[in-house]
Scaffold this motif. Structure first.
Motif, mmCIF file in Angstrom:
data_model
loop_
_atom_site.group_PDB
_atom_site.id
_atom_site.type_symbol
_atom_site.label_atom_id
_atom_site.label_comp_id
_atom_site.label_asym_id
_atom_site.label_seq_id
_atom_site.Cartn_x
_atom_site.Cartn_y
_atom_site.Cartn_z
ATOM 1 N N TYR A 182 7.983 6.275 2.939
ATOM 2 C CA TYR A 182 8.232 4.849 3.158
ATOM 3 C C TYR A 182 9.718 4.555 3.288
ATOM 4 C CZ TYR A 182 7.692 -0.186 2.712
ATOM 5 O OH TYR A 182 7.697 -1.539 2.943
ATOM 6 N N CYS A 186 0.821 -1.222 0.000
ATOM 7 C CA CYS A 186 0.000 0.000 0.000
ATOM 8 C C CYS A 186 0.854 1.271 0.000
ATOM 9 C CB CYS A 186 -0.994 -0.015 1.159
ATOM 10 S SG CYS A 186 -0.230 -0.151 2.771
ATOM 11 N N CYS A 187 2.168 1.133 0.177
ATOM 12 C CA CYS A 187 3.058 2.306 0.178
ATOM 13 C C CYS A 187 3.873 2.370 -1.115
ATOM 14 C CB CYS A 187 3.980 2.252 1.388
ATOM 15 S SG CYS A 187 3.091 2.006 2.934
ATOM 16 N N PRO A 209 -1.527 10.124 6.763
ATOM 17 C CA PRO A 209 -2.825 10.628 6.313
ATOM 18 C C PRO A 209 -3.991 9.708 6.709
ATOM 19 C CG PRO A 209 -1.220 10.659 4.528
ATOM 20 C CD PRO A 209 -0.583 9.913 5.648
ATOM 21 N N THR A 229 2.122 4.976 -4.544
ATOM 22 C CA THR A 229 0.859 5.397 -3.931
ATOM 23 C C THR A 229 0.190 6.534 -4.694
ATOM 24 O OG1 THR A 229 -0.186 6.184 -1.907
ATOM 25 C CG2 THR A 229 2.022 7.001 -2.316
ATOM 26 N N CYS A 260 6.584 3.015 7.810
ATOM 27 C CA CYS A 260 6.234 4.394 7.463
ATOM 28 C C CYS A 260 6.992 5.341 8.391
ATOM 29 C CB CYS A 260 4.722 4.574 7.642
ATOM 30 S SG CYS A 260 4.186 6.281 7.416
ATOM 31 N N LEU A 293 -0.214 12.027 -2.205
ATOM 32 C CA LEU A 293 1.143 11.785 -1.705
ATOM 33 C C LEU A 293 2.110 11.648 -2.873
ATOM 34 C CD1 LEU A 293 0.703 9.138 1.150
ATOM 35 C CD2 LEU A 293 1.636 11.452 1.380
#
Ligand code: SF4
Ligand code: SF4
Length: 130
Positions: free
Chosen positions: A56, A9-10, A70, A13, A63, A46
């Motif tokens: 990241y 998920c990072c 956020p 993004t 993180c 982002l």
């Protein structure tokens, strides 16, 4: 839910940011230009660097702005899909560990967040076109 810190998920993004998200990160000492990009429709997102979100840490798989991350990152893997409504994102390998209660609670939050982000983007777009 469980998070295996896979980092999916990072990666590349496109996480949307609300004004409150930006202000929280600025108060934590991050410069807006470092982490925000704007798209042509006025949405703040982002930034990525080397294929990952700028926050990241790809060595530690963590993180760097975790405490100030956020709202969308806090709510993830619950997302809103135009087709399916509130869902747990298929990209997350741990999505099935999100309980029905979490899905409901975070679902309410994601809908409100997106409404706010839509309205902020519209205001930004109008300001730019003045
Ligand atoms: S994709 Fe899911 S499991 Fe992987 S880091 Fe993000 S929340 Fe955690
Ligand atoms: S702010 Fe943190 S949790 Fe959100 S995408 Fe970036 S590295 Fe991942």
């Amino acid at each position: 839910m469980r998070c295996s810190h896979c980092g999916i998920c990072c990666t590349k993004t496109g996480m949307l940011l609300s004004n409150a998200d930006i202000e929280l990160l600025e108060r934590a000492g991050y410069g807006r230009r470092e982490f925000v990009r704007y798209d042509k429709n006025g949405y703040a997102k982002l930034r990525n660097r080397n294929g990952y979100c700028v926050f990241y840490d790809s060595e530690k798989h963590r993180c760097k702005a975790y405490k100030h991350r956020p709202s969308g990152c806090r709510i993830y893997p619950v997302v809103y899909s135009e087709e399916d409504g509130v869902i747990a994102d298929d990209l997350c390998p741990e999505k099935d560990t999100a309980s029905a209660d979490e899905l409901k609670r975070k679902g309410t939050k994601v809908v409100k967040l997106l409404d706010r982000i839509d309205s902020e983007a519209e205001t930004r777009k109008q300001r730019i076109s003045l």
